[in-house]
Design a protein around this motif. Structure first.
Motif, mmCIF file in Angstrom:
data_model
loop_
_atom_site.group_PDB
_atom_site.id
_atom_site.type_symbol
_atom_site.label_atom_id
_atom_site.label_comp_id
_atom_site.label_asym_id
_atom_site.label_seq_id
_atom_site.Cartn_x
_atom_site.Cartn_y
_atom_site.Cartn_z
ATOM 1 N N GLN A 22 -10.209 7.036 10.166
ATOM 2 C CA GLN A 22 -11.640 6.988 9.841
ATOM 3 C C GLN A 22 -11.944 7.794 8.590
ATOM 4 O O GLN A 22 -12.705 7.358 7.730
ATOM 5 C CB GLN A 22 -12.461 7.499 11.029
ATOM 6 N N LEU A 23 -11.341 8.983 8.475
ATOM 7 C CA LEU A 23 -11.547 9.796 7.279
ATOM 8 C C LEU A 23 -11.070 9.059 6.030
ATOM 9 O O LEU A 23 -11.728 9.077 4.983
ATOM 10 C CB LEU A 23 -10.796 11.121 7.403
ATOM 11 N N PHE A 24 -9.921 8.407 6.150
ATOM 12 C CA PHE A 24 -9.356 7.705 5.001
ATOM 13 C C PHE A 24 -10.204 6.497 4.616
ATOM 14 O O PHE A 24 -10.520 6.294 3.444
ATOM 15 C CB PHE A 24 -7.923 7.273 5.318
ATOM 16 N N THR A 25 -10.578 5.704 5.595
ATOM 17 C CA THR A 25 -11.341 4.490 5.286
ATOM 18 C C THR A 25 -12.763 4.807 4.846
ATOM 19 O O THR A 25 -13.402 4.007 4.160
ATOM 20 C CB THR A 25 -11.363 3.538 6.496
ATOM 21 N N MET A 26 -13.278 5.987 5.229
ATOM 22 C CA MET A 26 -14.598 6.418 4.770
ATOM 23 C C MET A 26 -14.511 7.173 3.443
ATOM 24 O O MET A 26 -15.508 7.707 2.966
ATOM 25 C CB MET A 26 -15.257 7.300 5.834
ATOM 26 N N GLU A 27 -13.326 7.228 2.878
ATOM 27 C CA GLU A 27 -13.062 7.862 1.583
ATOM 28 C C GLU A 27 -13.388 9.351 1.573
ATOM 29 O O GLU A 27 -13.847 9.910 0.575
ATOM 30 C CB GLU A 27 -13.795 7.125 0.458
ATOM 31 N N LYS A 28 -13.115 9.999 2.700
ATOM 32 C CA LYS A 28 -13.247 11.450 2.802
ATOM 33 C C LYS A 28 -11.879 12.132 2.823
ATOM 34 O O LYS A 28 -11.774 13.344 2.969
ATOM 35 C CB LYS A 28 -14.040 11.830 4.053
ATOM 36 N N LEU A 29 -10.838 11.327 2.674
ATOM 37 C CA LEU A 29 -9.464 11.808 2.654
ATOM 38 C C LEU A 29 -8.711 10.999 1.604
ATOM 39 O O LEU A 29 -8.675 9.766 1.665
ATOM 40 C CB LEU A 29 -8.818 11.629 4.035
ATOM 41 N N ALA A 30 -8.099 11.694 0.642
ATOM 42 C CA ALA A 30 -7.440 10.987 -0.463
ATOM 43 C C ALA A 30 -6.070 10.450 -0.096
ATOM 44 O O ALA A 30 -5.686 9.362 -0.525
ATOM 45 C CB ALA A 30 -7.314 11.917 -1.670
ATOM 46 N N MET A 31 -5.319 11.218 0.724
ATOM 47 C CA MET A 31 -3.953 10.833 1.070
ATOM 48 C C MET A 31 -3.671 11.202 2.523
ATOM 49 O O MET A 31 -4.186 12.192 3.030
ATOM 50 C CB MET A 31 -2.932 11.572 0.196
ATOM 51 N N PHE A 32 -2.866 10.386 3.176
ATOM 52 C CA PHE A 32 -2.347 10.797 4.483
ATOM 53 C C PHE A 32 -0.945 10.254 4.666
ATOM 54 O O PHE A 32 -0.546 9.262 4.062
ATOM 55 C CB PHE A 32 -3.274 10.384 5.628
ATOM 56 N N GLN A 33 -0.190 10.937 5.500
ATOM 57 C CA GLN A 33 1.223 10.591 5.707
ATOM 58 C C GLN A 33 1.418 9.969 7.081
ATOM 59 O O GLN A 33 0.872 10.433 8.073
ATOM 60 C CB GLN A 33 2.078 11.854 5.567
ATOM 61 N N SER A 34 2.210 8.912 7.131
ATOM 62 C CA SER A 34 2.541 8.263 8.401
ATOM 63 C C SER A 34 3.658 7.263 8.139
ATOM 64 O O SER A 34 4.374 7.350 7.144
ATOM 65 C CB SER A 34 1.302 7.572 8.993
ATOM 66 N N GLY A 35 3.787 6.284 9.059
ATOM 67 C CA GLY A 35 4.742 5.201 8.891
ATOM 68 C C GLY A 35 4.024 3.938 8.466
ATOM 69 O O GLY A 35 2.791 3.872 8.447
ATOM 70 N N ILE A 36 4.777 2.909 8.173
ATOM 71 C CA ILE A 36 4.201 1.674 7.644
ATOM 72 C C ILE A 36 3.345 0.950 8.676
ATOM 73 O O ILE A 36 2.529 0.084 8.318
ATOM 74 C CB ILE A 36 5.320 0.742 7.116
ATOM 75 N N TRP A 37 3.482 1.303 9.940
ATOM 76 C CA TRP A 37 2.745 0.608 10.994
ATOM 77 C C TRP A 37 1.223 0.746 10.882
ATOM 78 O O TRP A 37 0.488 0.029 11.557
ATOM 79 C CB TRP A 37 3.196 1.108 12.361
ATOM 80 N N GLU A 38 0.753 1.651 10.036
ATOM 81 C CA GLU A 38 -0.692 1.789 9.827
ATOM 82 C C GLU A 38 -1.279 0.583 9.070
ATOM 83 O O GLU A 38 -2.490 0.363 9.077
ATOM 84 C CB GLU A 38 -1.007 3.054 9.019
#
Length: 447
Positions: free
Chosen positions: A279-295
């Motif tokens: 939600q933070l990422f899609t609301m553009e309140k987070l520039a980068m996040f780390q995870s796997g490709i499944w996102e």
């Protein structure tokens, strides 16, 4: 081997977003072949809605050309999958084929439940295991036996980033060869408080952060990037190395991102905001996040054309060191299978080109078959993220969880508990990791 704060995210990722699935426990036939003498082959698996649809279509199409086999699909909820299958084995009603994630595989291996597939591979001229990434093949191989055919591999190597935010601050997009210093500098530049101040600037208010630069959950990536390891030998672990200085330095960097550099939200901050990372990422309140490709499937759906985004490889550590935790999955035949020859043909279907291409196209999973991973459905696909091809290089740096019958239990009991305290900054990193090492070593010393 993760804390409670991250466990739901990690488990969902490793099992390809299984929490999204609408699962039922009852077995259902994928088709109704006319041949009354068809051999029944039952497949136990879990997965998200898209995954279930792909598997169902794959086997249904295959059955049309193979009327001598009747496939029965048993879709089991992810949280109860291992216990359910083990119960079925103990009760004398096991499936013929099981879907195996790289860590669940260890459980079934130590139960001596899996059939050696090497003889089938040796005789089958139409299926070459050399086409697959050797790292995941190696995970599924023991003592010269190949016990599971890989379907996908899943390095925890993705840094998702919002191109619009980078453009706003005139920042170049991250490249796959960036290092930890560059990563930290970028994270600081993309973190700002309600007055537009960045960390390290006079007047920055870490209690009033408006946008964060980064968030991640794979503390072990930091351990590996700083030259540390979880154990001495993943395949035959005899000693936990988390108490050594390299591991301490890596986890300290991970913790410092929140409590020293203020570029990553603290666990309690996320709770107070009432939002998850997506939600933070899609609301553009987070520039980068780390995870796997499944996102990817979820991001494609939610973001649409709202803003441009992509992935970069997790940064190198001091001295150019690199390493990633990883998931992955495949299909195995149980030793109790009455029709192993027919089951082998079904495994080839499940782990074959069609299914891997369909999964790759959704963005949900990186194909275990290198030829597919390097082709139009993955590396050359025009669908976001465009740089997903970097995962084909990331595979060479993966490190699996230790191959030990008690590792998952020990990880949940000791690593998870202490890491929760560490990431909440309740205990010093060194103290927590040394305690983990002590507890784990006591288990590894048992014969």
């Amino acid at each position: 081997m993760f804390g409670k704060f991250h466990s739901a995210i990690i488990f969902a990722g490793i099992i390809a977003v299984a929490a999204m699935a609408g699962c039922g426990k009852k077995a259902d036939s994928s088709s109704q072949p006319a041949n009354p003498d068809a051999v029944p082959i039952r497949i136990a698996f879990w997965g998200a809605v898209e995954e279930k649809e792909i598997i169902t279509k794959t086997v249904t199409d295959w059955e049309k050309n193979n009327p001598n086999v009747k496939i029965v699909l048993e879709h089991i909820p992810s949280g109860s999958y291992t216990d359910k299958v083990l119960t079925e084995i103990a009760g004398g009603n096991p499936p013929d084929i099981i879907f195996c994630e790289v860590n669940i595989f260890v459980t079934f291996f130590y139960k001596d439940a899996l059939l050696d597939l090497a003889p089938f591979l040796a005789e089958d001229k139409n299926f070459d295991i050399k086409d697959f990434f050797p790292e995941v093949v190696g995970r599924f191989s023991r003592d010269g036996k190949i016990l599971c055919i890989p379907r996908d591999t899943a390095p925890f190597a993705c840094i998702y980033y919002n191109k619009n935010i980078f453009d706003k601050f005139n920042m170049p997009y991250p490249k796959d060869d960036w290092d930890m210093n560059q990563f930290l500098a970028v994270s600081k530049k993309l973190t700002f408080d309600e007055n537009g101040k960045h960390p390290d600037e006079e007047g920055f208010n870490e209690k009033k952060i408006k946008n964060y630069g980064f968030w991640g959950w794979t503390w072990q990536n930091f351990v590996y990037s700083y030259g540390g390891r979880v154990v001495d030998d993943v395949n035959k672990p005899t000693k936990c190395l988390l108490g050594e200085q390299a591991a301490i330095d890596g986890v300290q960097m991970f913790v410092d991102l929140s409590y020293k550099h203020f570029v990553s939200p603290k666990p309690d901050s996320l709770t107070n905001m009432g939002m998850n990372i997506n939600q933070l990422f899609t609301m553009e309140k987070l520039a980068m996040f780390q995870s796997g490709i499944w996102e990817t499937p979820n991001l494609r759906k939610i973001i649409g054309n709202k803003f441009a985004w992509d992935v970069a490889m997790f940064p190198k550590g001091p001295g150019g060191k690199r390493g990633f935790g990883t998931g992955g999955s495949g299909y195995a035949i149980l030793k109790t299978c009455k029709y192993p020859k027919e089951a082998w043909e079904v495994v080839k279907c499940l782990a074959g080109s069609t299914g891997q291409e369909m999964l790759a196209d959704t963005g949900l999973a990186q194909p275990a078959n290198r030829k597919i991973a390097e082709g139009k459905f993955w590396a050359a696909s025009p669908k976001a993220p465009l740089n997903k091809k970097m995962l084909n290089q990331a595979v060479q740096y993966v490190l699996y969880d230790p191959f030990h019958p008690l590792w998952r239990e020990a990880s949940d009991k000791y690593i998870g508990q202490q890491m929760d305290l560490i990431i909440h900054n309740n205990i010093p990193v060194k103290d927590g990791l040394e305690k983990i090492a002590s507890k784990i070593n006591a288990i590894l010393e048992k014969k």
